[in-house]
Design a protein around this motif. Structure first.
Motif, PDB file in Angstrom:
ATOM      1  N   ARG A   1     -49.129  83.779 -49.430  1.00  0.00           N
ATOM      2  CA  ARG A   1     -48.805  82.423 -49.192  1.00  0.00           C
ATOM      3  C   ARG A   1     -47.289  82.480 -49.833  1.00  0.00           C
ATOM      4  NH1 ARG A   1     -51.759  79.255 -46.009  1.00  0.00           N
ATOM      5  NH2 ARG A   1     -51.232  77.400 -47.352  1.00  0.00           N
ATOM      6  N   TYR A   2     -46.615  81.257 -49.552  1.00  0.00           N
ATOM      7  CA  TYR A   2     -45.216  81.101 -49.916  1.00  0.00           C
ATOM      8  C   TYR A   2     -44.970  79.758 -50.625  1.00  0.00           C
ATOM      9  CZ  TYR A   2     -44.649  85.366 -47.284  1.00  0.00           C
ATOM     10  OH  TYR A   2     -44.947  86.458 -46.765  1.00  0.00           O
ATOM     11  N   LEU A   3     -44.520  79.683 -51.650  1.00  0.00           N
ATOM     12  CA  LEU A   3     -44.232  78.350 -52.403  1.00  0.00           C
ATOM     13  C   LEU A   3     -42.777  77.992 -52.499  1.00  0.00           C
ATOM     14  CD1 LEU A   3     -46.998  80.073 -53.674  1.00  0.00           C
ATOM     15  CD2 LEU A   3     -47.029  78.288 -55.357  1.00  0.00           C
ATOM     16  N   ALA A   4     -42.656  76.610 -52.537  1.00  0.00           N
ATOM     17  CA  ALA A   4     -41.272  76.318 -52.983  1.00  0.00           C
ATOM     18  C   ALA A   4     -41.544  75.239 -54.287  1.00  0.00           C
ATOM     19  CB  ALA A   4     -40.514  75.444 -52.019  1.00  0.00           C
ATOM     20  N   ARG A   5     -40.984  75.749 -55.388  1.00  0.00           N
ATOM     21  CA  ARG A   5     -41.415  74.866 -56.642  1.00  0.00           C
ATOM     22  C   ARG A   5     -39.884  74.244 -57.349  1.00  0.00           C
ATOM     23  NH1 ARG A   5     -44.186  78.609 -60.401  1.00  0.00           N
ATOM     24  NH2 ARG A   5     -45.880  78.137 -59.151  1.00  0.00           N
ATOM     25  N   LEU A   6     -40.071  73.247 -57.351  1.00  0.00           N
ATOM     26  CA  LEU A   6     -39.032  72.424 -58.030  1.00  0.00           C
ATOM     27  C   LEU A   6     -39.263  71.602 -59.289  1.00  0.00           C
ATOM     28  CD1 LEU A   6     -36.082  70.570 -57.832  1.00  0.00           C
ATOM     29  CD2 LEU A   6     -37.699  69.078 -56.614  1.00  0.00           C
ATOM     30  N   ARG A   7     -38.516  72.149 -60.312  1.00  0.00           N
ATOM     31  CA  ARG A   7     -38.787  71.494 -61.659  1.00  0.00           C
ATOM     32  C   ARG A   7     -37.491  70.778 -62.240  1.00  0.00           C
ATOM     33  NH1 ARG A   7     -41.370  75.417 -65.488  1.00  0.00           N
ATOM     34  NH2 ARG A   7     -43.359  74.386 -64.427  1.00  0.00           N
ATOM     35  N   PHE A   8     -37.659  69.454 -62.594  1.00  0.00           N
ATOM     36  CA  PHE A   8     -36.495  68.674 -62.866  1.00  0.00           C
ATOM     37  C   PHE A   8     -35.900  69.051 -64.239  1.00  0.00           C
ATOM     38  CE2 PHE A   8     -38.374  66.471 -59.266  1.00  0.00           C
ATOM     39  CZ  PHE A   8     -37.471  66.216 -58.707  1.00  0.00           C
ATOM     40  N   VAL A   9     -36.677  69.182 -65.323  1.00  0.00           N
ATOM     41  CA  VAL A   9     -36.401  69.588 -66.609  1.00  0.00           C
ATOM     42  C   VAL A   9     -37.166  70.845 -67.080  1.00  0.00           C
ATOM     43  CG1 VAL A   9     -35.829  66.977 -67.079  1.00  0.00           C
ATOM     44  CG2 VAL A   9     -38.163  67.935 -67.719  1.00  0.00           C
ATOM     45  N   ALA A  10     -36.645  71.346 -68.145  1.00  0.00           N
ATOM     46  CA  ALA A  10     -37.108  72.550 -68.564  1.00  0.00           C
ATOM     47  C   ALA A  10     -38.602  72.333 -69.126  1.00  0.00           C
ATOM     48  CB  ALA A  10     -36.295  73.219 -69.842  1.00  0.00           C
ATOM     49  N   ASN A  11     -39.471  72.949 -69.008  1.00  0.00           N
ATOM     50  CA  ASN A  11     -40.745  72.879 -69.400  1.00  0.00           C
ATOM     51  C   ASN A  11     -41.578  71.344 -68.888  1.00  0.00           C
ATOM     52  OD1 ASN A  11     -40.824  75.235 -70.868  1.00  0.00           O
ATOM     53  ND2 ASN A  11     -39.576  74.202 -72.591  1.00  0.00           N
TER      54      ASN A  11
ATOM     55  N   VAL B   1     -32.102  71.167 -63.133  1.00  0.00           N
ATOM     56  CA  VAL B   1     -33.269  71.402 -62.095  1.00  0.00           C
ATOM     57  C   VAL B   1     -33.131  72.817 -61.956  1.00  0.00           C
ATOM     58  CG1 VAL B   1     -33.386  71.171 -59.544  1.00  0.00           C
ATOM     59  CG2 VAL B   1     -32.880  69.115 -60.795  1.00  0.00           C
ATOM     60  N   VAL B   2     -34.440  73.231 -61.575  1.00  0.00           N
ATOM     61  CA  VAL B   2     -34.742  74.746 -61.387  1.00  0.00           C
ATOM     62  C   VAL B   2     -35.487  74.539 -59.922  1.00  0.00           C
ATOM     63  CG1 VAL B   2     -35.864  77.174 -61.934  1.00  0.00           C
ATOM     64  CG2 VAL B   2     -34.407  75.511 -63.630  1.00  0.00           C
ATOM     65  N   VAL B   3     -35.299  75.575 -58.903  1.00  0.00           N
ATOM     66  CA  VAL B   3     -35.900  75.725 -57.792  1.00  0.00           C
ATOM     67  C   VAL B   3     -36.261  77.028 -57.421  1.00  0.00           C
ATOM     68  CG1 VAL B   3     -35.735  75.031 -55.448  1.00  0.00           C
ATOM     69  CG2 VAL B   3     -34.639  73.698 -56.685  1.00  0.00           C
ATOM     70  N   TRP B   4     -37.477  77.484 -57.290  1.00  0.00           N
ATOM     71  CA  TRP B   4     -37.908  78.635 -57.081  1.00  0.00           C
ATOM     72  C   TRP B   4     -38.648  78.836 -55.404  1.00  0.00           C
ATOM     73  CZ3 TRP B   4     -39.342  76.076 -61.414  1.00  0.00           C
ATOM     74  CH2 TRP B   4     -39.043  76.692 -62.552  1.00  0.00           C
ATOM     75  N   LEU B   5     -38.377  80.013 -54.931  1.00  0.00           N
ATOM     76  CA  LEU B   5     -38.976  80.481 -53.594  1.00  0.00           C
ATOM     77  C   LEU B   5     -40.096  81.608 -54.186  1.00  0.00           C
ATOM     78  CD1 LEU B   5     -39.601  80.319 -50.484  1.00  0.00           C
ATOM     79  CD2 LEU B   5     -37.673  82.054 -50.340  1.00  0.00           C
TER      80      LEU B   5
END
Length: 71
Positions: free
Chosen positions: A4-14, A45-49
């Motif tokens: 499976r493939y995910l896109a994840r977005l975090r607006f602030v650390a932790n 912001v941190v964004v991961w694939l």
């Protein structure tokens, strides 16, 4: 084993993350690219694939205000 493939977005650390999961890498990559485009000016912001197989995930791409890392 299904991948499976995910896109994840975090607006602030932790902080909490927004996440989408797809069977197609191209769909997750499109969402990742969209989020980077929308939030690229925010320094927190941190964004991961992420590729996830058998319950284990690995980041394929990570974007932060310092730039993108490709694994």
């Amino acid at each position: 084993m299904e991948t499976r493939y995910l896109a994840r977005l975090r607006f602030v650390a932790n902080g909490p993350a927004v996440e989408g999961e797809w069977a197609l890498a191209s769909t997750a990559r499109a969402r990742y690219t969209e989020w980077v485009g929308i939030y690229s000016k925010d320094p927190e912001v941190v964004v991961w694939l992420i590729e996830k197989t058998g319950g284990r995930g690995r980041a394929l791409r990570t974007w932060t205000a310092q730039g993108e890392t490709v694994s």
